[in-house]
Design a protein around this motif. Sequence first.
Motif, PDB file in Angstrom:
ATOM      1  N   SER A   1      -5.785   1.035  -6.565  1.00 37.69           N
ATOM      2  CA  SER A   1      -4.402   1.140  -6.110  1.00 37.69           C
ATOM      3  C   SER A   1      -3.562  -0.032  -6.631  1.00 37.69           C
ATOM      4  O   SER A   1      -2.415   0.156  -7.036  1.00 37.69           O
TER       5      SER A   1
ATOM      6  N   GLY B   1      -5.709   5.895  -5.483  1.00 36.23           N
ATOM      7  CA  GLY B   1      -6.724   5.086  -4.811  1.00 36.23           C
ATOM      8  C   GLY B   1      -7.972   5.849  -4.452  1.00 36.23           C
ATOM      9  O   GLY B   1      -8.201   6.167  -3.294  1.00 36.23           O
ATOM     10  N   GLU B   2      -8.791   6.121  -5.451  1.00 35.66           N
ATOM     11  CA  GLU B   2     -10.064   6.796  -5.177  1.00 35.66           C
ATOM     12  C   GLU B   2     -11.203   5.800  -5.329  1.00 35.66           C
ATOM     13  O   GLU B   2     -11.222   5.021  -6.271  1.00 35.66           O
TER      14      GLU B   2
ATOM     15  N   ALA C   1      -2.347   5.265   2.345  1.00 42.92           N
ATOM     16  CA  ALA C   1      -3.595   6.024   2.255  1.00 42.92           C
ATOM     17  C   ALA C   1      -4.706   5.189   2.872  1.00 42.92           C
ATOM     18  O   ALA C   1      -4.966   4.076   2.433  1.00 42.92           O
ATOM     19  N   PHE C   2      -5.356   5.733   3.900  1.00 42.32           N
ATOM     20  CA  PHE C   2      -6.387   5.013   4.641  1.00 42.32           C
ATOM     21  C   PHE C   2      -7.523   4.577   3.716  1.00 42.32           C
ATOM     22  O   PHE C   2      -8.052   3.481   3.831  1.00 42.32           O
ATOM     23  N   VAL C   3      -7.874   5.427   2.754  1.00 42.01           N
ATOM     24  CA  VAL C   3      -9.024   5.159   1.893  1.00 42.01           C
ATOM     25  C   VAL C   3      -8.808   3.883   1.068  1.00 42.01           C
ATOM     26  O   VAL C   3      -9.761   3.249   0.625  1.00 42.01           O
ATOM     27  N   CYS C   4      -7.565   3.462   0.895  1.00 43.91           N
ATOM     28  CA  CYS C   4      -7.283   2.267   0.101  1.00 43.91           C
ATOM     29  C   CYS C   4      -7.740   0.978   0.779  1.00 43.91           C
ATOM     30  O   CYS C   4      -7.696  -0.090   0.176  1.00 43.91           O
TER      31      CYS C   4
ATOM     32  N   GLY D   1       0.838  -1.194   0.000  1.00 40.22           N
ATOM     33  CA  GLY D   1       0.000   0.000   0.000  1.00 40.22           C
ATOM     34  C   GLY D   1       0.871   1.242   0.000  1.00 40.22           C
ATOM     35  O   GLY D   1       2.081   1.183   0.138  1.00 40.22           O
TER      36      GLY D   1
END
Lengths: 619, 153
Positions: A315, A321-322, A303-306, A300
Amino acid sequence: MVNRKLQSVAALESYRAKIAESQKNEYPVIYVCGGTPCLAKGSSAVAEAFKKEIESQGLACKIELRHKVTGCQGFCSKGPVVSFGNDIVYLEVKPEHVPEIIEKTVKNGQVIESLGYKDPQTKKRSASFQGIPFYAHQKGMILKGLREIDPFEIDDYIARGGYASLAKAFSIDPDKIIDMITESGLRGRGGGGFPAGTKWRSCRAIDSEVRYVLCNGDEGDPGAFMDRSIMEGNPHAVIEGMIVGAWAVGAHHGYAYIRDEYPLAVKVMKKAVEDATAMGLLGKNILGTGFDFDIKITRGGGAFVCGESSALMRSIEGKVGEPRAKYIRSVEKGLYDLPTVLNNVETWANVPLIINNGPQWYRETGTEGSPGTKVFSLAGKAVNTGLVEVPMGTTIRELVEKVGGGIRSGRMFKAVQTGGPSGGCIPESLADLPIDFDSLSKAGSMMGSGGIIVMDEATCMVDVAKYFISFLAEESCGKCTPCRDGLPRMKQILTDITEGRGKEGDIELLEELCDVLSYGALCGLGSSAPNPVLSTIKYFREEYEAHIRDRRCPAGVCRNLVTFHIDADACTGCTLCAKQCPQACITGERKKAHVIDQSRCIKCGVCRDVCKFDAVRVE
Amino acid sequence: MGIDIRKIDEIIERYDKSEESLLAILQDFQHTFRYVPEEGMKRVSEVLGVPESKIYGVGTFYKALSLKPVGRHTCKVCTGTACHLKGAHTLTDIIGKELGVEPGGTTKDGRFTLQTVNCVGACALAPVVMVDDEDYYEGSSPQDVLKNLRKYK
């Protein structure tokens, strides 16, 4: 040493028998915990001391005496932990204890009670798993492997029945495997609790030549370290689960996405994938069955959202990573827009157990709606902290008071926070709530991946809400407006409240923003972001009101609203606070009452935490 | 600052020539050069056939990547929940004061970069400090942490 490919299921079984035979010991194997907290507390030196002692006594050549470094043994706050398969466990072991352990325990089977756990109330010592409350109230289905297996040795895993479920699975029709998972009631351990069987079936049902199986090891919730420990301690269980999943859904490629902040987990998983490939358990024509499946490790990017499924897939593809809108299901259009099954580390580790023992066996543990166990990372203000595993349905109180041993420094138990930034705070008054997916959601929190943070009376709930909202505002990817703009606005209001600028109507405004966010946000990060705020308002509204109306922080945390002073009657003049004060602004003579210089005090609370006589008052 | 283009190519060579390798390559740049150099991004763009704008997007999105060089050592103060409750912010202030930098900053001599990170998953050591992604220090006594930091040259 891995040296040959296993060509068939029968070859795996005979290889297993051979290793098991070679591992037979006259003396018990010494398990030294190699989990991160134990390493930080010096477990490497302990392991080294064992090695030296074994060598110097010439034991290694005469008798087969082994020590090995395992994954996390759980009791992190009392590390380094050293255990023996036969129910003996020693805590806070130092290198100087090693000769005595070899002499008494290894050679003569004697238990050294003084290295065991000391009950703070009864002062009685115990060095057996069953005699230590922290362990006695757990059920180690997943964690058992962590305590016994050398994560760098595939042979060690195979000797303990590893990859047996894979061998079994190949003799079962993939649809039947999915039936077994569905019947077991296994629900995703990453947070949402989605039934794994349903997910697998939907993926299999899609007509496609290529499907993917992914493992979510992007454990981003602050206060959670279960998945890290499982990957570091028993990586092959995760890999075995993934291969079974791939067989069931018909996938030939898999990815394990692991947080960059977990360098050891990346290393262990990489080694495990290499070893499994070398043994013919991954790759082309697995165990001679004609089935192909490989696993790539993706690190990774912090990024927390990943950790969100669609962002994780972007990602892996090498993109930003959206997340994307939820109506597109990843079982249909996942990685590279192809059917994909994504499960988290702990979910995969459960799969071999279900295949080996059957769904009915699995359902014997846990509750009707949430079968099995759950691994938690117990952290915060409890006496005992570490990695724990209990059956689903265990109450919060049992977990905090029995396993956790209650609250440190005799303070009051105030709340637990579950589910990380997407979860909420559950007050002590609801502590008899059983921990399962549905009960926690009903109470306004969520299971999350399994971080349990215990809070005491010195925890300010408004500050906790501010902490999580700040975290989420920082981690928002910025794609959708409610999350990108809503979270900073909420953070601002919460900051105002904690710094003494709160005003009437703030609570209502927060609630309104929460409402917009939960309906309007694109992904789970945004839509669950209100939980920390709403749950603290629901259960601790009076604390918000005290900040706003009386400019007072009842827990004594919010720096602008409190002053620290030392109660001259209670202070014994032990000087501990003066020594620890980072500002060096506490003065006083030994054995006389101390005084805090208010002009220089930064209100960090260190003095209150270290004081053994409860002499530091906060107002 | 001159960056050895051969080193860049060496890293790119390790991976498949597909966009999928992008994040891993940039991470390797970060580990090798202590940042993601512009020359590297350009080269990756040529080799993988991904537009530079996208590479810049990835380079700025992920926290593990930095477009400016970081110090020889990174000091990460964990601000996860357990660490927060046990005073991670005070600890950050104290370390920042000692090093003379704010979180995110690098010391003038390039020795340390101070960062706050979300959770390093070592909650039993809370508040915890991680140096160079290898060494973990329990931060309940800030003075001991400072003593340990002085070991890094």
